[in-house]
Write a protein that holds these residues in place. Structure first.
Motif, mmCIF file in Angstrom:
data_model
loop_
_atom_site.group_PDB
_atom_site.id
_atom_site.type_symbol
_atom_site.label_atom_id
_atom_site.label_comp_id
_atom_site.label_asym_id
_atom_site.label_seq_id
_atom_site.Cartn_x
_atom_site.Cartn_y
_atom_site.Cartn_z
ATOM 1 N N ASN A 1 63.441 25.292 36.056
ATOM 2 C CA ASN A 1 62.104 25.484 35.490
ATOM 3 C C ASN A 1 62.010 24.890 34.085
ATOM 4 O O ASN A 1 61.008 24.251 33.736
ATOM 5 N N ALA A 2 63.062 25.103 33.286
ATOM 6 C CA ALA A 2 63.057 24.557 31.922
ATOM 7 C C ALA A 2 63.063 23.033 31.955
ATOM 8 O O ALA A 2 62.374 22.381 31.145
ATOM 9 N N ALA A 3 63.838 22.460 32.872
ATOM 10 C CA ALA A 3 63.880 21.001 33.003
ATOM 11 C C ALA A 3 62.504 20.453 33.365
ATOM 12 O O ALA A 3 62.061 19.423 32.825
ATOM 13 N N LYS A 4 61.841 21.157 34.245
ATOM 14 C CA LYS A 4 60.515 20.696 34.667
ATOM 15 C C LYS A 4 59.515 20.801 33.517
ATOM 16 O O LYS A 4 58.717 19.877 33.284
ATOM 17 N N ARG A 5 59.565 21.906 32.775
ATOM 18 C CA ARG A 5 58.653 22.077 31.639
ATOM 19 C C ARG A 5 58.855 20.990 30.583
ATOM 20 O O ARG A 5 57.908 20.542 29.939
ATOM 21 N N ALA A 6 60.110 20.568 30.423
ATOM 22 C CA ALA A 6 60.439 19.589 29.379
ATOM 23 C C ALA A 6 60.220 18.145 29.823
ATOM 24 O O ALA A 6 60.390 17.217 29.024
ATOM 25 N N GLY A 7 59.878 17.938 31.083
ATOM 26 C CA GLY A 7 59.665 16.572 31.567
ATOM 27 C C GLY A 7 60.953 15.801 31.782
ATOM 28 O O GLY A 7 60.969 14.568 31.676
ATOM 29 N N VAL A 8 62.047 16.522 32.082
ATOM 30 C CA VAL A 8 63.320 15.854 32.383
ATOM 31 C C VAL A 8 63.131 14.939 33.592
ATOM 32 O O VAL A 8 62.445 15.297 34.561
ATOM 33 N N GLN A 9 63.725 13.766 33.545
ATOM 34 C CA GLN A 9 63.525 12.793 34.619
ATOM 35 C C GLN A 9 64.330 13.106 35.874
ATOM 36 O O GLN A 9 63.905 12.798 36.987
ATOM 37 N N ARG A 10 65.519 13.688 35.689
ATOM 38 C CA ARG A 10 66.393 13.925 36.847
ATOM 39 C C ARG A 10 67.234 15.172 36.606
ATOM 40 O O ARG A 10 67.761 15.379 35.522
ATOM 41 N N ILE A 11 67.396 15.968 37.652
ATOM 42 C CA ILE A 11 68.298 17.110 37.590
ATOM 43 C C ILE A 11 69.399 16.901 38.630
ATOM 44 O O ILE A 11 69.127 16.515 39.775
ATOM 45 N N ALA A 12 70.634 17.113 38.208
ATOM 46 C CA ALA A 12 71.784 17.027 39.110
ATOM 47 C C ALA A 12 72.393 18.415 39.224
ATOM 48 O O ALA A 12 72.315 19.224 38.295
ATOM 49 N N TYR A 13 73.014 18.686 40.363
ATOM 50 C CA TYR A 13 73.566 20.029 40.598
ATOM 51 C C TYR A 13 74.895 19.934 41.339
ATOM 52 O O TYR A 13 75.049 19.119 42.259
ATOM 53 N N THR A 14 75.852 20.782 40.937
ATOM 54 C CA THR A 14 77.162 20.807 41.584
ATOM 55 C C THR A 14 77.150 21.842 42.711
ATOM 56 O O THR A 14 77.354 23.029 42.479
ATOM 57 N N SER A 15 76.930 21.372 43.911
ATOM 58 C CA SER A 15 76.838 22.220 45.089
ATOM 59 C C SER A 15 78.159 22.180 45.862
ATOM 60 O O SER A 15 79.200 21.846 45.288
ATOM 61 N N ARG A 16 78.129 22.525 47.140
ATOM 62 C CA ARG A 16 79.354 22.580 47.937
ATOM 63 C C ARG A 16 79.163 21.844 49.253
ATOM 64 O O ARG A 16 78.095 21.916 49.873
ATOM 65 N N ALA A 17 80.211 21.157 49.695
ATOM 66 C CA ALA A 17 80.213 20.461 50.983
ATOM 67 C C ALA A 17 80.694 21.434 52.056
ATOM 68 O O ALA A 17 81.879 21.749 52.138
ATOM 69 N N LEU A 18 79.763 21.920 52.849
ATOM 70 C CA LEU A 18 80.062 22.877 53.919
ATOM 71 C C LEU A 18 79.220 22.519 55.131
ATOM 72 O O LEU A 18 78.088 22.043 55.001
ATOM 73 N N LYS A 19 79.746 22.780 56.314
ATOM 74 C CA LYS A 19 79.086 22.299 57.530
ATOM 75 C C LYS A 19 77.836 23.086 57.900
ATOM 76 O O LYS A 19 76.820 22.513 58.274
ATOM 77 N N ASP A 20 77.900 24.416 57.847
ATOM 78 C CA ASP A 20 76.803 25.222 58.388
ATOM 79 C C ASP A 20 76.576 26.452 57.524
ATOM 80 O O ASP A 20 77.355 27.410 57.564
ATOM 81 N N ARG A 21 75.511 26.446 56.748
ATOM 82 C CA ARG A 21 75.236 27.548 55.824
ATOM 83 C C ARG A 21 74.957 28.854 56.544
ATOM 84 O O ARG A 21 75.092 29.927 55.958
ATOM 85 N N THR A 22 74.583 28.795 57.819
ATOM 86 C CA THR A 22 74.207 30.014 58.540
ATOM 87 C C THR A 22 75.403 30.795 59.067
ATOM 88 O O THR A 22 75.259 31.950 59.464
ATOM 89 N N THR A 23 76.587 30.178 59.085
ATOM 90 C CA THR A 23 77.747 30.859 59.679
ATOM 91 C C THR A 23 78.876 31.077 58.675
ATOM 92 O O THR A 23 80.003 31.349 59.068
ATOM 93 N N LEU A 24 78.580 30.997 57.393
ATOM 94 C CA LEU A 24 79.606 31.164 56.374
ATOM 95 C C LEU A 24 80.089 32.612 56.296
ATOM 96 O O LEU A 24 79.293 33.551 56.360
ATOM 97 N N VAL A 25 81.395 32.775 56.160
ATOM 98 C CA VAL A 25 81.967 34.093 55.903
ATOM 99 C C VAL A 25 81.822 34.434 54.419
ATOM 100 O O VAL A 25 81.460 35.549 54.045
ATOM 101 N N ASN A 26 82.090 33.460 53.563
ATOM 102 C CA ASN A 26 81.965 33.648 52.118
ATOM 103 C C ASN A 26 80.503 33.469 51.723
ATOM 104 O O ASN A 26 80.063 32.359 51.423
ATOM 105 N N ARG A 27 79.758 34.560 51.693
ATOM 106 C CA ARG A 27 78.328 34.482 51.446
ATOM 107 C C ARG A 27 77.993 34.063 50.012
ATOM 108 O O ARG A 27 76.851 33.725 49.710
ATOM 109 N N LEU A 28 78.987 34.084 49.139
ATOM 110 C CA LEU A 28 78.781 33.600 47.778
ATOM 111 C C LEU A 28 78.268 32.159 47.793
ATOM 112 O O LEU A 28 77.504 31.754 46.913
ATOM 113 N N MET A 29 78.678 31.407 48.815
ATOM 114 C CA MET A 29 78.279 29.999 48.910
ATOM 115 C C MET A 29 76.790 29.838 49.199
ATOM 116 O O MET A 29 76.217 28.776 48.971
ATOM 117 N N ASP A 30 76.157 30.890 49.705
ATOM 118 C CA ASP A 30 74.737 30.817 50.035
ATOM 119 C C ASP A 30 73.900 30.446 48.821
ATOM 120 O O ASP A 30 72.877 29.768 48.937
#
Length: 289
Positions: free
Chosen positions: A89-118
């Motif tokens: 939200n802050a990036a959008k308010r400030a007119g930032v051109q691009r946002i990058a995010y460190t996510s996770r490479a996982l096959k299927d979000r619906t069947t994860l045991v480690n729900r922290l990854m959700d």
């Protein structure tokens, strides 16, 4: 101007280290909680923006003059999705051109045991809905986590005993991922893109045992166990219950094939081959062949 959040952490620090090899420090800003801890960055010429993900006013100040922001995932399990949304939200308010995010490479979000990854996928959804140009870095499990999973140097006495079954992971070093992200961030944004940062091949825990045997000259075995027994083993070693659950969830998801993914993205961004399992383990365990 590039802003890196979590800049005094391991991944954020690795990204900044590699950015400094490519752009002047004057083009970099670090969003940090502890100004004293970040003093070495200031000495290098990196601008410090002090605040927290919960403090929206500090986020608004941090975004001023920023073109690209790298949101390094927060560690507060209960609040981090909201915290990530605050950054977006802050990036959008400030007119930032691009946002990058460190996510996770996982096959299927619906069947994860480690729900922290959700929370990673919820953050991705929010970024996509924001209308900002985005770069998503879906990172495979760090090779750097292997020592913690298998008990550090004690592995040479008791072997590897984890609930990973025959599961495979394209483990990659955190430093390679940081370098790849830096390479992507210095490129001008040309639309939204998602990278799956994985190694060139997958590895089982049998492969890890074989590599450690080869590197150390000492026999290391791998014995699959049930998740409950493994979690109890971790707690018996003194790990907090929540950490033991998290590690067990990570490894159970490995057994279920969640991290059996290979793409060329990491190698392409690096412009070279990422470190192999043997190379990475030699470094992590200080082993010389």
């Amino acid at each position: 101007m590039i802003l890196i959040t979590g800049a005094t952490g391991q991944l954020g620090g690795a990204v900044i280290d590699h950015l400094l090899k490519q752009v002047p420090a004057s083009q970099l800003a670090a969003f940090v909680r502890d100004e004293q801890k970040a003093a070495p960055l200031r000495e290098l010429g990196v601008s410090l923006r002090v605040g927290t993900y919960d403090d929206t006013a500090s986020l608004d100040r941090a975004m001023q003059g920023i073109d690209t922001v790298l949101l390094v995932a927060g560690t507060d399990e209960e609040k981090r999705v909201q915290q990530h949304q605050n950054v977006v939200n802050a990036a959008k308010r400030a007119g930032v051109q691009r946002i990058a995010y460190t996510s996770r490479a996982l096959k299927d979000r619906t069947t994860l045991v480690n729900r922290l990854m959700d929370g990673h996928f919820q953050t991705e959804d929010y970024i996509k809905a924001s209308g900002l140009t985005y770069t998503l870095f879906r990172n495979i499990l760090y090779m750097d986590a292997i020592p913690q999973f298998i008990g550090g140097n004690a592995v040479f006495e008791r072997g590897i005993v984890v609930p990973a079954g025959q599961g495979r992971v394209s483990f990659a070093l955190r430093s390679d991922m940081g370098e790849a992200m830096a390479n992507a961030l210095v490129r001008p944004p040309e639309g939204s893109v998602t990278y799956q940062l994985t190694n060139r091949e997958t590895y089982s825990f049998h492969d890890i045992a074989a590599a450690l045997t080869d590197l150390s000259g000492r026999p290391v075995t791998y014995t699959p166990v049930e998740p409950a027994a493994f979690e109890a083993q971790l707690i018996g070693r003194g790990l907090p219950d929540v950490m033991a659950r998290r590690i067990t969830g990570f490894i159970t998801d490995i057994a279920n094939g969640q991290e059996d993914i290979v793409t060329p993205d990491l190698e392409t961004l690096l412009g070279r081959k990422p470190a192999s399992l043997n190379e990475g383990l030699a470094r992590l365990f200080s082993l010389v062949r």
